[in-house]
Design an enzyme around this catalytic site. Structure first.
Site, PDB file in Angstrom:
ATOM      1  CD  GLU A  39      35.630  43.985  34.782  1.00 17.76           C
ATOM      2  OE1 GLU A  39      35.403  42.791  34.504  1.00 17.76           O
ATOM      3  OE2 GLU A  39      34.752  44.856  34.857  1.00 17.76           O
ATOM      4  CE  LYS A  88      37.644  40.096  39.402  1.00 13.10           C
ATOM      5  NZ  LYS A  88      38.400  40.858  38.405  1.00 13.10           N
ATOM      6  NE  ARG A 123      37.395  30.664  37.483  1.00 14.31           N
ATOM      7  CZ  ARG A 123      37.487  31.937  37.092  1.00 14.31           C
ATOM      8  NH1 ARG A 123      37.727  32.240  35.837  1.00 14.31           N
ATOM      9  NH2 ARG A 123      37.331  32.900  37.962  1.00 14.31           N
TER      10      ARG A 123
END
Ligand code: ATP
Ligand code: MG
Length: 748
Positions: free
Chosen positions: A31, A268, A258
């Site tokens: 994104e 982020k 992850r």
């Protein structure tokens, strides 16, 4: 580390073999709402790496379905990161927003099939109706709307007839599904917002769960690889694709763990907070785990890729030690960059008996780096050395420059201190010294013994530079918020002095500043008039030092020095030698005796000592291994340089003492250099705590029964775990370190 394939590649090979797909297509779908970080690098390496390995394709797709947070500058940063890591996306960059018209049609199709409806509950009601893990949800009354009514309302949503939140489109699945995500998930919402690409064309935007699977399908993706937190979304992924009865083949979702790294934040949102709050200097601040930050700091793409490969692909989340990343960059640069001298905290030394100036030819690379090149080092009467390389009242074991201890200037001469000049406060401002003209490196006949070599620069010729020294951004290993920031993460030093070749010759942009670490010419701020260097990483893992890893030592084979009970007294010269060995070099008397009594041995020892820093390790080797060879009275197949090379590898933990003996044997038999033997036979010891920690994890994961037994009190199994780790490492793991780390791990 292991040769075995990760679970993703196993699956892909199955799918190819069964004929499910002819071609592998993956995608990296960020994104564009922030700069990519090292976690994204892992995802990039997986997706692009798989496409490369199976001659497939990997798309770069911006997952831009959320108009309020996205921006082109993030798109550029993402493209830049993929390219910098050395990958190429298939065709042009793709955008989920390009598919908005198609996605709308798919939504209409679902409504026509009676599989989706427009709901008019508000956000709070929707949440309430969903129920909980313990109780089933209730379906909204609006779920009973007719297909026509739903079609008309959905079109009205698109036409902008309603306000944000007035209606949503939902899939009609199952309000009592055990997987809460399946309780009629939202597919579309109204959002009157400007999108950075589609501008004001749309006021309804698809939800991730609807857009992602269909974007994958539209692009012909075969394996949709994402992180574990999407595990529960997989059911929706499958439902949407199946409900639409699409022409096969369709993609499937696979999840991996992850990446998390200690002392690092990787969301982020948190990174955005650091940037917007000016806690750091922009997205490319070298302290950030962003790709832009690593790039600016001087990390190489190779080191990041190596790191991602080393940590592998797992199905369970875990934390990786930041030391492992630092190890990868150090390991990469060690083989690549020139060595130069830079003084960070200068102390002037005036060499009183030196007149004029000269140029010393000095190699840029140590002999174990397969690169060539040298530069001229100017030498003159006034030089700078590192302030902490001199101690007026030295502590015990201090091997550098003191009023009574001469020191070697790397590549140059030996200095003896004559006078310590102080200011009114008693601080040392200058040293006066003399040099020994016959002690020049490479042609030293002075006979003067020094215990170390220090770096220096000629004061007149050196260039003043700015160096930016970075520490970890956070002071705690699992940082949560800005309160955990390390207040000392950046030191700017504007008073460092570097040898002139670095600025004039431009052999590289990355350097090893001898004894300091690896540095990078800052790509933004560097100019020849005002050079700025970033510290990439230190030479050693300061972390491992804290863990007090025991130095590898040679096991002593005690020699009989007393022949048949008769003790021959030492001659005067031998006694002097013996005293120096025991008092100055702190050898044990057994070894000192062996060396002192044998002139050949002691001179071999002394000659080798010039090149190494650890008198004890060397003494053990000379008194045992070398002594045995000398006794044969055959020409030796090795000299001081080779033995020094071996000792340095031992000292640096490259090899264990056990392996050192093996290497020595090979030196005797083949006449090869020790480094070459270690390379050829793959004998390098593994001393990186992070890597060993991973091996331990593996062993423990494979032996849950024994782990349980140990925890239940069977402490005999300690040896089993240590043994397994050593065995799995092919005998290359540092045994002391393994046993220390296993013991720590078992105590957790
Ligand atoms: P963040 O939580 O940092 O905002 P994200 O998952 O929201 O990350 P996206 O831009 O949606 O960020 O992620 C793009 C791709 O990168 C996704 O496939 C995601 O799974 C992957 N990714 C993101 N963070 C990590 C990580 N720490 N480790 C591995 N992959 C990651
Ligand atoms: Mg996200």
């Amino acid at each position: 580390m292991s040769e075995s394939k990760d679970f993703l590649r196993v699956k892909i090979e199955e799918d190819l073999k069964s004929g499910k797909y002819q071609n592998i297509v993956t995608r990296f779908p960020p994104e564009p709402n922030g700069f990519p970080h090292i976690g994204h690098a892992k995802s990039i390496c997986i997706n692009f790496g798989i496409a490369r390995d199976y001659a497939g394709q990997c798309n770069l797709r911006m997952d831009d379905t959320n108009p309020t947070t996205e921006d082109t500058k993030y798109v550029e940063a993402l493209k830049d990161a993929v390219t910098w890591l050395g990958f190429k996306w298939n065709g042009k960059v793709r955008y989920a927003s390009d598919y908005f018209p198609k996605l709308y049609d798919y939504a209409v199709q679902l409504i026509q099939m009676g599989k989706a409806y427009v709901d008019s509950l508000n956000e709070e009601e929707i949440r309430e109706y969903r129920g909980s893990v313990m109780e089933a949800g209730r379906r909204s009354v609006y779920a009973n709307r007719s297909i026509e009514e739903n079609l008309a309302l959905f079109e009205g949503m698109k036409e902008g007839k309603f306000k944000d939140g007035e209606h949503v489109l939902r899939a009609k699945i199952d309000m009592s599904a055990a997987n809460m995500k399946m309780r009629d998930p939202l597919l579309y919402r109204i959002r009157h917002a400007h999108h950075f690409r589609t501008k004001d064309t749309w006021c309804i935007y698809p939800m991730y769960d609807f857009a992602h699977c269909l974007s994958d399908y539209i692009e012909g993706v075969t394996h949709s690889i994402c992180t574990l937190e999407f595990e529960n979304n997989r059911d929706i992924y499958d439902w949407v694709l199946d409900a639409l009865e699409l022409t096969p083949p369709r993609p499937y979702q696979h999840e991996f763990a992850r990446l998390g790294i200690n002392y690092t934040v990787m969301s982020k949102r948190k990174l955005l907070e650091l940037v917007n709050g000016n806690y750091v200097n922009g997205w490319d601040d070298p302290r950030l785990p962003t790709i832009a930050g690593y790039k600016r700091r001087g990390y190489t793409p190779e080191s990041i890729i190596n790191f991602c490969e080393q940590i592998g692909i797992a199905k369970a989340n875990s934390m990786v030690d930041v030391a492992q990343l630092e190890f990868c960059i150090r390991d990469d640069l060690n083989q690549k960059v020139p060595r130069v001298m830079c003084v960070l905290d200068p102390l002037k030394v005036t060499i009183e008996n030196y007149e004029g100036e000269e140029e010393i030819d000095a190699s840029y690379y140590p002999h174990d780096v397969p690169k060539e090149g040298s530069r001229k080092l100017p030498f003159s009467r006034e030089i700078y050395i590192e302030r902490d390389d001199f101690m007026e009242n030295p502590i015990e074991g201090y091997h550098r420059f003191t009023p009574t201890q001469p020191v070697r200037l790397k590549h140059a001469y030996i200095l003896t201190c004559k006078e310590v000049v102080k200011d009114a406060n008693g601080s040392i401002v200058e040293l006066k010294a003399t040099y020994h003209p016959d002690s020049k490196s490479g042609s030293d006949t002075s006979g003067i013994k020094t215990k170390s070599a220090i770096h220096w620069v000629s004061a007149k010729h050196a260039k003043q530079i700015e160096v930016r020294l970075y520490e970890r951004l956070y002071k705690v290993d699992a940082p949560e918020n800005v309160e955990d920031l390390n207040p000392d993460s950046l030191h700017v030093n504007k008073n460092a002095f570097i040898e002139p070749s670095v600025i004039c010759e431009k052999v590289d942009v990355r350097f090893q500043f001898e004894r300091q670490g690896y540095f990078y010419a800052d790509p933004m701020d560097y100019t020849d008039a005002h050079p700025v260097f970033n510290k990439i990483v230190g030479l050693k893992d300061s972390w491992a030092k804290k863990a007090e890893v025991p130095e590898p030592t040679m096991k002593l084979e005690v020699k009989k020095v007393h022949v048949e009970g008769v003790i021959t007294p030492l001659s005067e010269a031998e006694q002097k030698c013996f005293d120096r060995y025991t008092k100055e070099l702190e050898l044990n008397s057994e070894i000192a005796n062996t060396l002192a009594r044998d002139e050949k041995l002691s001179s071999f020892y002394e000659a080798t000592l010039l090149h190494v820093k650890s008198p004890t390790t060397l003494a053990n080797l000379v008194a045992n291994e070398v002594a045995r060879e000398l006794k044969k009275e055959l020409p030796l197949s090795f000299g001081a340089t080779e033995v020094a090379e071996l000792v340095i590898m031992l000292d640096e933990g490259v090899i264990s003492s056990k392996i050192a003996k093996e290497v020595f044997e090979a030196m005797v038999h083949t006449g090869e250099k020790p480094k070459a033997i270690v390379e050829r036979k793959g004998l390098k010891q593994i001393s990186d705590p992070a890597i060993i920690a991973i091996m331990i994890e593996e062993v423990m994961a494979k032996n849950p029964e024994n782990l349980a037994k140990y925890k239940a009190g069977n402490t005999n199994l300690f040896g089993f775990f240590v043994g397994q780790v050593l065995k799995n490492s092919g005998g290359k793991a540092n045994p002391a370190l393994v046993s220390e780390l296993v013991s720590k791990k078992l105590k957790q």
